[in-house]
Scaffold this active site. Sequence first.
Site, PDB file in Angstrom:
ATOM      1  N   ASP A   1      28.185  35.101  28.284  1.00  0.00           N
ATOM      2  CA  ASP A   1      29.567  35.506  29.233  1.00  0.00           C
ATOM      3  C   ASP A   1      29.555  34.592  30.185  1.00  0.00           C
ATOM      4  OD1 ASP A   1      31.217  37.437  30.076  1.00  0.00           O
ATOM      5  OD2 ASP A   1      30.038  38.132  31.687  1.00  0.00           O
ATOM      6  N   LYS A   2      30.697  34.517  31.031  1.00  0.00           N
ATOM      7  CA  LYS A   2      30.981  33.903  31.962  1.00  0.00           C
ATOM      8  C   LYS A   2      30.739  34.312  33.300  1.00  0.00           C
ATOM      9  CE  LYS A   2      35.028  33.243  33.750  1.00  0.00           C
ATOM     10  NZ  LYS A   2      34.748  33.317  35.298  1.00  0.00           N
ATOM     11  N   THR A   3      31.447  35.434  33.725  1.00  0.00           N
ATOM     12  CA  THR A   3      31.200  35.939  35.260  1.00  0.00           C
ATOM     13  C   THR A   3      29.869  36.644  35.189  1.00  0.00           C
ATOM     14  OG1 THR A   3      33.717  36.364  35.098  1.00  0.00           O
ATOM     15  CG2 THR A   3      32.306  37.267  36.715  1.00  0.00           C
TER      16      THR A   3
ATOM     17  N   PHE B   1      45.187  48.847  39.539  1.00  0.00           N
ATOM     18  CA  PHE B   1      45.174  47.873  38.597  1.00  0.00           C
ATOM     19  C   PHE B   1      44.810  48.474  37.168  1.00  0.00           C
ATOM     20  CE2 PHE B   1      42.889  44.385  36.224  1.00  0.00           C
ATOM     21  CZ  PHE B   1      43.509  43.440  36.393  1.00  0.00           C
TER      22      PHE B   1
ATOM     23  N   GLY C   1      36.212  37.774  29.240  1.00  0.00           N
ATOM     24  CA  GLY C   1      37.309  38.497  29.488  1.00  0.00           C
ATOM     25  C   GLY C   1      38.439  38.032  30.368  1.00  0.00           C
TER      26      GLY C   1
ATOM     27  N   ARG D   1      39.770  36.357  27.174  1.00  0.00           N
ATOM     28  CA  ARG D   1      40.211  37.641  27.145  1.00  0.00           C
ATOM     29  C   ARG D   1      39.840  38.337  25.905  1.00  0.00           C
ATOM     30  NH1 ARG D   1      42.547  38.803  31.700  1.00  0.00           N
ATOM     31  NH2 ARG D   1      44.313  37.413  32.326  1.00  0.00           N
TER      32      ARG D   1
ATOM     33  N   LYS E   1      33.381  40.639  21.018  1.00  0.00           N
ATOM     34  CA  LYS E   1      32.206  39.712  20.958  1.00  0.00           C
ATOM     35  C   LYS E   1      31.016  40.026  20.315  1.00  0.00           C
ATOM     36  CE  LYS E   1      32.846  39.329  26.226  1.00  0.00           C
ATOM     37  NZ  LYS E   1      32.250  39.599  27.428  1.00  0.00           N
TER      38      LYS E   1
END
Length: 816
Positions: free
Chosen positions: A206-208, A358, A472, A553, A559
């Site tokens: 994952d990134k974040t 949001f 994402g 995204r 995943k």
Amino acid sequence: MTSKCCPWSRCCGGGDFRPRTVWLGHPEKREQRYPRNVINNQKYNFFTFLPGVSDYERSERSCSGIQVGDLIIVEKVGLLISTVVGVVIYTGKELRSVMNTSNPRHKIGLIDLEVNCLTKILFGALVVVSLVMVALQHFAGRWYLQIFRFLLLFSNIVPISLRVNLDMGKMVFSWMIKKDSKIPGTVVRASTIPEQLGRISYLLTDKTGTLTQNEMVFRRLHLGTVAYGMDSMDEVQSHVFSAYTQPPHDLQASRAPGAAKVRKTISSRVHEAVKAIALVHNVTPVYESNGVTDQAEAEQHYEDTCRVYQASSPDEVSLVQWTESVGLTLVGRDQSSVQLRTPSGQILNFTILQAFPFTYESKRMGIIVRVSILGLCDLYIGGAKYFIAPSIEHCDWMFTLSVQETNQWARYVQAKLSVHDRSLKVATVIESLEMEMELLCLTGVEDQLQADVRPTLEILRNAGIKVWMLTGDKLETATCTAKNAHLVTRNQDIHVFRPVTTRSEAHLELNAFRRKHDCALVISGDSLEVCLKYYEYEFMELACQCPAIVCCRCAPTQKAQIVRLLQERTGKLTCAVGDGGNDVSMIQEADCGVGVEGKEGKQASLAADFSITQFKHLGRLLMVHGRNSYKRSAALSQFVIHRSLCISTMQAVFSSVFYFASVPLYQGFLIIGYSTIYTMFPVFSLVLDKDVKSEVAMLYPELYKDLLKGRPLSFKTFLIWVLISIYQGSIIMYGALLLFESEFVHIVAISFTSLILTELLMVALTVQTWHWLMIVAELLSLACYIASLVFLHEFIGQYVKIILINLFIYLFLLRF
């Protein structure tokens, strides 16, 4: 329901409707579970229910529908004097959290599957040897009973202790990982697959929060004609200060509905931008006691030292912290109002008329506020630039609502209360409000990389591990992070897969990508879904050839689907790394799941097989512990098999010499002692062996690449150890029979002593790095055997006599 009293009117107090407020839990514990200041500062709606109220009567009262995120608090006393007709709660499989998760599977290590395959081969060899022994007897007499006797006699061919030794070795490997001081905080939650870390071919991360710290830092403010960076924030602060030192009538005149439009100054534009950033968010300031100031007093006086910002997104917290640094501080917020403090200490009160949350579909949020001083209504919108751009007319995110346009807001309230197509109606009203907006500013927020992410990714790449980043976030953010983290090297090109929706578009884009070599791929989740739907095999073939892939995204289920496809198409081992709840499906699907304890909670850490505190610890976890665990497990398995085959070969030679007699060479206690106290400690001490130091393994990650082929434990190495076992067992038995033919009475002690010494010598010759526990194990096993020879000498002599008697009887029966 109707306006008449319901059949349960008695429970409603004889037609007198009384409000019932129901709290979660016990009433006396309400303040403990929901402290007063926390409830007042949370972003929840609180509803009190009027039993028996009709739809018409509800419309008479200014009620609003229950929305996602509202907290319903129920008082226990109210339930005792009334009756609940029915409660409908939308839960179950339709929840987003449920749909994004999957059932965990029981993970079995690849080395366990390989050992099981070798065990099946040994069992087949056991059956073949037993049949050959009976066949050499020409199936004389009751040969079917002889088959079972030989099966029991050669049962040592199948090493029963192999599974026990492997499981104990894995426990030692897990303990070593946990006690490694260079990767503190690492937890092994699945102690059955530590050797899997030594054979990883694909790493999906994952990134974040995994590659990045999930700590947002405000970097840039862009107003179209001027931009402010970190080195020019003092100018922004001066503009904000000057904006609030103007006379109040000037502000009122410039914001009046009939005022003529004039060109805004830089100071006013900066002021409007900072105020918009301070209002468009879901951040709630919470005041805590710091030991000097009381909690209630801090909340009343807005103490800066006691204030803590709470929000679901770190992006919003960074924006609010930045506005505080330039002079406009968020000091209070509840469901109906927002309080801002100016540089001069004045408190500005904004009434929240409506907030648009949001959503993943809109990718933006909005808020309608009324300025208490001017009495005007302002609509502020903030979000992703691609989703806000269609609503922008000039250059501002602020739009003033006139009196005639407030009916749109009333339509929004009616849309929220709609029973059918509520989401569509709400989206339609919001879209009608977000027309002809003016852009105020663009903000730049940076999520900093974790420590040593770049060298860790370089080590993994040199070790032959292909890294895929599944996130994402939007495409631009994912691409920038991949470049910044050196996931994509400087000499590699990046191919951005264009958005595709049909089969023909996917076919053309795949052909365009096929013509590129040594190129990293960046693809969105929607395009990936189309490619996997029509060209799954072709896409996976091209993707596996890429040095790196970035999927943006990506949904949590996507995943897990990518991990599953990699396992099916390549047959290689995969490792998934994540830190949030949306990574749980990917972590559970991968062969090795690694959870990073970050700011998104411990859901991924608890669901993973291994838990680490920083991404950089992954390099040592794979290069050192994974490599050592796999090589040690392979060596331990081969020695246990060698130990069992040696004694079985000696039994086969003994039976062959004496006309294929089914008479045991060693009694039960000798066989048990051979597998336990005589050879167990030296063989098991191989879990401490290592070919290179940990520093060398980290310096030369290419050593890890050799393990990906599975050479330490393969059919070739298995065959070599089988031949060694047969050779050694045959030499020991034939040598004992030929050299000590005149002392046949002592043949058992001679052959067994040779067997023990051979096994101890083999372990000593195989060890590459001696540990003091290995020396202790060798000496302890030798001492135990010498002691047993001294104390069990008479018993062994009696056992030899029993063997001779059995052989005489067997030969006599065979002759007649």
